[in-house]
Design a protein around this motif. Sequence first.
Motif, PDB file in Angstrom:
ATOM      1  N   TYR A 161       0.831  -1.204   0.000  1.00  0.00           N
ATOM      2  CA  TYR A 161       0.000   0.000   0.000  1.00  0.00           C
ATOM      3  C   TYR A 161       0.864   1.252   0.000  1.00  0.00           C
ATOM      4  CZ  TYR A 161      -3.962  -2.975   1.277  1.00  0.00           C
ATOM      5  OH  TYR A 161      -4.942  -3.937   1.292  1.00  0.00           O
ATOM      6  N   VAL A 218      -3.227   7.298   0.432  1.00  0.00           N
ATOM      7  CA  VAL A 218      -4.650   7.257   0.092  1.00  0.00           C
ATOM      8  C   VAL A 218      -4.911   8.017  -1.197  1.00  0.00           C
ATOM      9  CG1 VAL A 218      -6.953   7.954   0.857  1.00  0.00           C
ATOM     10  CG2 VAL A 218      -5.319   7.015   2.496  1.00  0.00           C
ATOM     11  N   ASN A 226      -7.001   3.138  -6.866  1.00  0.00           N
ATOM     12  CA  ASN A 226      -5.913   2.761  -5.961  1.00  0.00           C
ATOM     13  C   ASN A 226      -4.980   3.953  -5.766  1.00  0.00           C
ATOM     14  OD1 ASN A 226      -7.031   0.202  -6.432  1.00  0.00           O
ATOM     15  ND2 ASN A 226      -5.035  -0.798  -6.316  1.00  0.00           N
ATOM     16  N   SER A 258      -9.322   6.484  -3.250  1.00  0.00           N
ATOM     17  CA  SER A 258     -10.151   5.284  -3.068  1.00  0.00           C
ATOM     18  C   SER A 258     -11.568   5.481  -3.601  1.00  0.00           C
ATOM     19  CB  SER A 258     -10.207   4.873  -1.599  1.00  0.00           C
ATOM     20  OG  SER A 258      -8.918   4.554  -1.115  1.00  0.00           O
ATOM     21  N   SER A 273     -14.881   4.879  -5.634  1.00  0.00           N
ATOM     22  CA  SER A 273     -15.549   3.649  -6.033  1.00  0.00           C
ATOM     23  C   SER A 273     -16.698   4.012  -6.955  1.00  0.00           C
ATOM     24  CB  SER A 273     -16.064   2.900  -4.804  1.00  0.00           C
ATOM     25  OG  SER A 273     -16.770   1.739  -5.166  1.00  0.00           O
TER      26      SER A 273
END
Length: 280
Positions: free
Chosen positions: A25, A28, A134, A138, A140
């Motif tokens: 990761y 953000v 990604n 984030s 969606s």
Amino acid sequence: MVDDQFVPLFDGTSTAGWRVIPRVYGTVRPGGPTIAEVFREQGMHPPVAPEEHPARWTVEDGVLVGRQDPPGCGYGGYLITERAYGDVELVLETKPDWPADTGVMVRRRPDSWEGFQVLLDHRPHGGIGGFFGNGLASFSAVPFTVDVEHDADGRPAGLRIDDAGVGPGTAIAHRRAQLSQACDAEEFLHAWRWGEWNELRVRCVGNLPRLTTWVNGLLVAELDTAAIDWPGYDPQAVARTLGPRGHIALEVHDNDAISGLDRWGPDAACRWRNIRIREL
């Protein structure tokens, strides 16, 4: 239908032209906090040393197979192209187990996790054919979420639309509103072939690209990434971060504190074949 302008990305015998990388990761969003920091603030624990546990990718009877390594370990990873691409159309066939949270990334950075993901979340509350950012706030953008029907013996037997209408995170109505085109959920259920091979087609065009997906010929979703309305999403910062070219990547997800084994089953695998690409 594809034509002779497409060239293969997978030779059916090896992973030549690809390399294995772990699921590590990053931030953000561009310039934002790291995922690890957010996890800790929420009382969750990020994976320990994920760089030491990439997924395992094998070729079995002409099929590219991705698994956690070892199976059930909880760590994920990617198989990423050595080449970077700009505007493309990508066509491939996929056959994921249930549950298996996989996907295809486009415009992915070679050594960090930023990029646009086409979702193949073949799991509870999963979005298939939609999009996720990604390292891009984030975001969606999905037309619906799915769950599974069980047979009389309790075994997974087919997809159904998620009754709750909400996956972990933001309500489905807001996620669907990001899309400029979206199919009806029942159309998708009719098009999807449970337990069989499904063809996914992805088109990525533009500096801040317009992304379009089809499943077995059905247009599932289209997203203008310059017009996303999502907390923390900055299109200009995204354009600077990704640039006009990036890599293609296939995903094996890890098991996180939110979804646990619903994210990736202990013995699950994702399978890919007939992967080909056309530069536009």
